[in-house]
Design a protein around this motif. Structure first.
Motif, PDB file in Angstrom:
ATOM      1  N   GLY A  39       0.816  -1.209   0.000  1.00 34.60           N
ATOM      2  CA  GLY A  39       0.000   0.000   0.000  1.00 34.60           C
ATOM      3  C   GLY A  39       0.851   1.261   0.000  1.00 34.60           C
ATOM      4  O   GLY A  39       0.625   2.185  -0.792  1.00 34.60           O
ATOM      5  N   LEU A  40       1.847   1.309   0.866  1.00 36.34           N
ATOM      6  CA  LEU A  40       2.731   2.475   0.913  1.00 36.34           C
ATOM      7  C   LEU A  40       3.536   2.616  -0.377  1.00 36.34           C
ATOM      8  O   LEU A  40       3.725   3.724  -0.881  1.00 36.34           O
ATOM      9  CB  LEU A  40       3.662   2.382   2.121  1.00 36.34           C
ATOM     10  CG  LEU A  40       3.011   2.583   3.485  1.00 36.34           C
ATOM     11  CD1 LEU A  40       4.016   2.319   4.608  1.00 36.34           C
ATOM     12  CD2 LEU A  40       2.426   3.976   3.599  1.00 36.34           C
ATOM     13  N   SER A  41       4.008   1.498  -0.909  1.00 33.25           N
ATOM     14  CA  SER A  41       4.767   1.535  -2.165  1.00 33.25           C
ATOM     15  C   SER A  41       3.894   2.026  -3.310  1.00 33.25           C
ATOM     16  O   SER A  41       4.354   2.800  -4.168  1.00 33.25           O
ATOM     17  CB  SER A  41       5.319   0.145  -2.493  1.00 33.25           C
ATOM     18  OG  SER A  41       6.204  -0.284  -1.490  1.00 33.25           O
ATOM     19  N   SER A  42       2.652   1.595  -3.338  1.00 34.89           N
ATOM     20  CA  SER A  42       1.730   2.032  -4.368  1.00 34.89           C
ATOM     21  C   SER A  42       1.531   3.541  -4.313  1.00 34.89           C
ATOM     22  O   SER A  42       1.590   4.239  -5.341  1.00 34.89           O
ATOM     23  CB  SER A  42       0.386   1.315  -4.215  1.00 34.89           C
ATOM     24  OG  SER A  42      -0.541   1.782  -5.159  1.00 34.89           O
ATOM     25  N   ILE A  43       1.313   4.060  -3.129  1.00 33.25           N
ATOM     26  CA  ILE A  43       1.105   5.500  -2.965  1.00 33.25           C
ATOM     27  C   ILE A  43       2.380   6.277  -3.319  1.00 33.25           C
ATOM     28  O   ILE A  43       2.316   7.340  -3.950  1.00 33.25           O
ATOM     29  CB  ILE A  43       0.619   5.820  -1.541  1.00 33.25           C
ATOM     30  CG1 ILE A  43      -0.797   5.265  -1.355  1.00 33.25           C
ATOM     31  CG2 ILE A  43       0.661   7.320  -1.254  1.00 33.25           C
ATOM     32  CD1 ILE A  43      -1.298   5.307   0.060  1.00 33.25           C
ATOM     33  N   MET A  44       3.541   5.730  -2.950  1.00 32.17           N
ATOM     34  CA  MET A  44       4.796   6.398  -3.277  1.00 32.17           C
ATOM     35  C   MET A  44       4.973   6.509  -4.800  1.00 32.17           C
ATOM     36  O   MET A  44       5.311   7.576  -5.316  1.00 32.17           O
ATOM     37  CB  MET A  44       5.977   5.641  -2.675  1.00 32.17           C
ATOM     38  CG  MET A  44       7.315   6.320  -2.936  1.00 32.17           C
ATOM     39  SD  MET A  44       8.718   5.312  -2.437  1.00 32.17           S
ATOM     40  CE  MET A  44       8.742   4.114  -3.760  1.00 32.17           C
ATOM     41  N   LEU A  45       4.716   5.420  -5.517  1.00 39.85           N
ATOM     42  CA  LEU A  45       4.852   5.455  -6.975  1.00 39.85           C
ATOM     43  C   LEU A  45       3.808   6.372  -7.609  1.00 39.85           C
ATOM     44  O   LEU A  45       4.111   7.080  -8.581  1.00 39.85           O
ATOM     45  CB  LEU A  45       4.772   4.054  -7.555  1.00 39.85           C
ATOM     46  CG  LEU A  45       5.958   3.139  -7.233  1.00 39.85           C
ATOM     47  CD1 LEU A  45       5.732   1.749  -7.814  1.00 39.85           C
ATOM     48  CD2 LEU A  45       7.260   3.729  -7.739  1.00 39.85           C
ATOM     49  N   LEU A  46       2.595   6.368  -7.076  1.00 36.41           N
ATOM     50  CA  LEU A  46       1.581   7.302  -7.565  1.00 36.41           C
ATOM     51  C   LEU A  46       2.067   8.737  -7.388  1.00 36.41           C
ATOM     52  O   LEU A  46       1.969   9.561  -8.304  1.00 36.41           O
ATOM     53  CB  LEU A  46       0.250   7.093  -6.831  1.00 36.41           C
ATOM     54  CG  LEU A  46      -0.832   8.152  -7.089  1.00 36.41           C
ATOM     55  CD1 LEU A  46      -1.270   8.148  -8.547  1.00 36.41           C
ATOM     56  CD2 LEU A  46      -2.015   7.917  -6.165  1.00 36.41           C
ATOM     57  N   THR A  47       2.610   9.035  -6.232  1.00 37.52           N
ATOM     58  CA  THR A  47       3.106  10.380  -5.953  1.00 37.52           C
ATOM     59  C   THR A  47       4.211  10.777  -6.933  1.00 37.52           C
ATOM     60  O   THR A  47       4.221  11.898  -7.448  1.00 37.52           O
ATOM     61  CB  THR A  47       3.624  10.465  -4.504  1.00 37.52           C
ATOM     62  OG1 THR A  47       2.558  10.118  -3.615  1.00 37.52           O
ATOM     63  CG2 THR A  47       4.139  11.841  -4.167  1.00 37.52           C
ATOM     64  N   LEU A  48       5.124   9.858  -7.216  1.00 31.45           N
ATOM     65  CA  LEU A  48       6.194  10.160  -8.171  1.00 31.45           C
ATOM     66  C   LEU A  48       5.634  10.399  -9.567  1.00 31.45           C
ATOM     67  O   LEU A  48       6.117  11.282 -10.292  1.00 31.45           O
ATOM     68  CB  LEU A  48       7.219   9.021  -8.192  1.00 31.45           C
ATOM     69  CG  LEU A  48       8.058   8.853  -6.923  1.00 31.45           C
ATOM     70  CD1 LEU A  48       8.922   7.601  -7.021  1.00 31.45           C
ATOM     71  CD2 LEU A  48       8.897  10.086  -6.656  1.00 31.45           C
ATOM     72  N   SER A  49       4.623   9.643  -9.949  1.00 21.98           N
ATOM     73  CA  SER A  49       4.042   9.827 -11.281  1.00 21.98           C
ATOM     74  C   SER A  49       3.335  11.179 -11.399  1.00 21.98           C
ATOM     75  O   SER A  49       3.239  11.742 -12.493  1.00 21.98           O
ATOM     76  CB  SER A  49       3.075   8.688 -11.620  1.00 21.98           C
ATOM     77  OG  SER A  49       1.852   8.832 -10.933  1.00 21.98           O
ATOM     78  N   LEU A  50       2.882  11.716 -10.268  1.00 19.50           N
ATOM     79  CA  LEU A  50       2.170  12.997 -10.286  1.00 19.50           C
ATOM     80  C   LEU A  50       3.086  14.182 -10.582  1.00 19.50           C
ATOM     81  O   LEU A  50       2.605  15.288 -10.828  1.00 19.50           O
ATOM     82  CB  LEU A  50       1.443  13.223  -8.963  1.00 19.50           C
ATOM     83  CG  LEU A  50       0.233  12.325  -8.719  1.00 19.50           C
ATOM     84  CD1 LEU A  50      -0.316  12.550  -7.323  1.00 19.50           C
ATOM     85  CD2 LEU A  50      -0.830  12.548  -9.767  1.00 19.50           C
ATOM     86  N   ARG A  51       4.390  13.958 -10.605  1.00 19.90           N
ATOM     87  CA  ARG A  51       5.305  15.032 -10.990  1.00 19.90           C
ATOM     88  C   ARG A  51       5.076  15.463 -12.432  1.00 19.90           C
ATOM     89  O   ARG A  51       5.321  16.606 -12.782  1.00 19.90           O
ATOM     90  CB  ARG A  51       6.748  14.582 -10.816  1.00 19.90           C
ATOM     91  CG  ARG A  51       7.158  14.404  -9.376  1.00 19.90           C
ATOM     92  CD  ARG A  51       8.584  13.946  -9.279  1.00 19.90           C
ATOM     93  NE  ARG A  51       9.009  13.854  -7.887  1.00 19.90           N
ATOM     94  CZ  ARG A  51      10.144  13.322  -7.510  1.00 19.90           C
ATOM     95  NH1 ARG A  51      10.995  12.829  -8.417  1.00 19.90           N
ATOM     96  NH2 ARG A  51      10.462  13.278  -6.234  1.00 19.90           N
ATOM     97  N   ALA A  52       4.619  14.520 -13.274  1.00 20.56           N
ATOM     98  CA  ALA A  52       4.460  14.824 -14.696  1.00 20.56           C
ATOM     99  C   ALA A  52       3.044  14.621 -15.220  1.00 20.56           C
ATOM    100  O   ALA A  52       2.723  15.109 -16.293  1.00 20.56           O
ATOM    101  CB  ALA A  52       5.431  13.966 -15.516  1.00 20.56           C
ATOM    102  N   LEU A  53       2.200  13.909 -14.490  1.00 22.37           N
ATOM    103  CA  LEU A  53       0.853  13.606 -14.974  1.00 22.37           C
ATOM    104  C   LEU A  53      -0.187  14.457 -14.251  1.00 22.37           C
ATOM    105  O   LEU A  53      -0.011  14.787 -13.070  1.00 22.37           O
ATOM    106  CB  LEU A  53       0.532  12.119 -14.755  1.00 22.37           C
ATOM    107  CG  LEU A  53       1.428  11.120 -15.478  1.00 22.37           C
ATOM    108  CD1 LEU A  53       1.068   9.692 -15.060  1.00 22.37           C
ATOM    109  CD2 LEU A  53       1.340  11.283 -16.977  1.00 22.37           C
TER     110      LEU A  53
END
Length: 108
Positions: A39-53
């Protein structure tokens, strides 16, 4: 690269859902730890993707991958009902996710 991060976040969201199922309400140690880590890893990757999306697109795709993937694996692995209506609804979710990706083609 952001779309790859988002796809991985969606897959981890599916793993998180199964971890919650296996943890039996967080009463079993190892499945509970698995659920927390995915769950935490999923949110972390989502957060990183939000830098450009765009946030609306990324969040909808993330939840779509998680919802559709969890539903399909629940049917395939856990014997959950696979009625035509459920399969059709999952197909609609996938169409929406693909549509959002295509509509955001200019976004890295």
């Amino acid at each position: 690269m952001s779309w790859i991060l988002l796809a991985c976040a969606g897959v981890l969201e599916i793993a998180f859902a199964f971890g919650m199922k296996w943890s039996a309400g967080f009463s079993r140690l190892w499945p509970s730890l698995f659920a927390v880590l995915t769950g935490l890893s999923s949110i972390m990757l989502l957060t990183l993707s939000l830098r450009a999306l765009p946030v609306g697109t990324a969040y909808a795709v993330w939840t779509g991958i998680g919802a559709a993937g969890t539903a399909v694996l629940g049917m395939a692995l856990l014997g959950e009902p696979a009625s035509p209506a459920r399969i059709g609804c999952v197909a609609l979710i996938l169409c929406g996710v693909i549509g959002l990706k295509l509509a955001s083609a200019g976004v890295s």
